[in-house]
Scaffold this active site. Sequence first.
Site, PDB file in Angstrom:
ATOM      1  N   ILE A  17       0.825  -1.206   0.000  1.00 56.95           N
ATOM      2  CA  ILE A  17       0.000   0.000   0.000  1.00 56.95           C
ATOM      3  C   ILE A  17       0.859   1.256   0.000  1.00 56.95           C
ATOM      4  O   ILE A  17       0.527   2.249  -0.659  1.00 56.95           O
ATOM      5  CB  ILE A  17      -0.953  -0.024   1.215  1.00 56.95           C
ATOM      6  N   VAL A  58      10.620   2.102  11.964  1.00 59.93           N
ATOM      7  CA  VAL A  58       9.805   3.074  12.693  1.00 59.93           C
ATOM      8  C   VAL A  58       9.580   2.678  14.146  1.00 59.93           C
ATOM      9  O   VAL A  58       9.093   3.487  14.945  1.00 59.93           O
ATOM     10  CB  VAL A  58       8.453   3.312  11.997  1.00 59.93           C
ATOM     11  N   SER A 136      -6.874  -0.878  10.021  1.00 60.17           N
ATOM     12  CA  SER A 136      -7.288  -2.137   9.409  1.00 60.17           C
ATOM     13  C   SER A 136      -8.725  -2.435   9.787  1.00 60.17           C
ATOM     14  O   SER A 136      -9.206  -2.020  10.848  1.00 60.17           O
ATOM     15  CB  SER A 136      -6.395  -3.286   9.898  1.00 60.17           C
ATOM     16  N   TYR A 149      -2.417  -8.272  16.334  1.00 61.02           N
ATOM     17  CA  TYR A 149      -2.620  -7.397  15.176  1.00 61.02           C
ATOM     18  C   TYR A 149      -3.858  -6.530  15.362  1.00 61.02           C
ATOM     19  O   TYR A 149      -3.821  -5.311  15.137  1.00 61.02           O
ATOM     20  CB  TYR A 149      -2.751  -8.239  13.915  1.00 61.02           C
ATOM     21  N   THR A 184      -1.487  -7.815  -0.900  1.00 58.89           N
ATOM     22  CA  THR A 184      -0.159  -7.234  -0.799  1.00 58.89           C
ATOM     23  C   THR A 184       0.833  -8.358  -0.490  1.00 58.89           C
ATOM     24  O   THR A 184       0.436  -9.464  -0.115  1.00 58.89           O
ATOM     25  CB  THR A 184      -0.099  -6.194   0.328  1.00 58.89           C
ATOM     26  N   TYR A 208     -15.830 -11.442   3.620  1.00 61.48           N
ATOM     27  CA  TYR A 208     -15.979 -10.202   2.870  1.00 61.48           C
ATOM     28  C   TYR A 208     -17.182 -10.285   1.942  1.00 61.48           C
ATOM     29  O   TYR A 208     -17.290 -11.207   1.128  1.00 61.48           O
ATOM     30  CB  TYR A 208     -14.699  -9.908   2.081  1.00 61.48           C
TER      31      TYR A 208
END
Length: 248
Positions: A17, A58, A136, A149, A184, A208
């Site tokens: 992304i 990061v 997310s 997550y 991805t 989904y």
Amino acid sequence: MRLANRHAIITGGASGIGLATARLFLREGARVALLDRDAGALARVAAELGVAGLPVDVADAAATEAAIDRAAASLGAVDAVVNAAGISRVASPLETTPALWREVMAVNLDGPFHVCRAAIPHLRRAGGGSIVNLASAAGLVPRPNYSAYGASKGGVLMLTRCLALDLARENIRVNAVCPGAILTPMVEATMAAQPDPASAERAFLARYAMGRFGTAEEVAGAVLYLTGAEAGFVTGSALGVDGGSAWH
């Protein structure tokens, strides 16, 4: 050109992304600097796109601050920040060791905080701007074996809302994009690591409503909207790009 005269820092810019967002921002007239911890991939992408690429993890606050300052110097200003760096780990509660938990939090939640904290002085000097954090759908809807997550991305959403409140009067907008199943390299690796990848993919997509993977380019379009003038009265939002997973 919707982002003409914009100066954007994008983390996780070497793939997925982040890379799709960089390509779109450049087409829309922005100047771009990329941050990523994969130095090799970053160097290749930065050379291909003709932009500055600064390798950094990061999760490291001091290194992130230094990288943001260097990126700002290369761009001349900063008025857009996209936090796209992230990792995914799928594990049951007992398999989620303290080390795994800390690894996910360090990149997915500490990372955006470090970037935002380092970038805010530059955004102030520019007279305002936009921050877009990649959260997310898993931060909105619980998923089996996604405790680390999901918690990290839920934290990103609350960080986004708090920063939006803190910075609104300074003309700094802060929003989140909540992708669902986006094809991805990270998602491909997650699927490949399952005992039965084909079965795992079918179960994954069954959640989904649209029944398919989204693309990084579709997410980048949402980031572009939140960064641009069309979203000038939008802050503290969580925009789902999730194929209907939030209600399916």
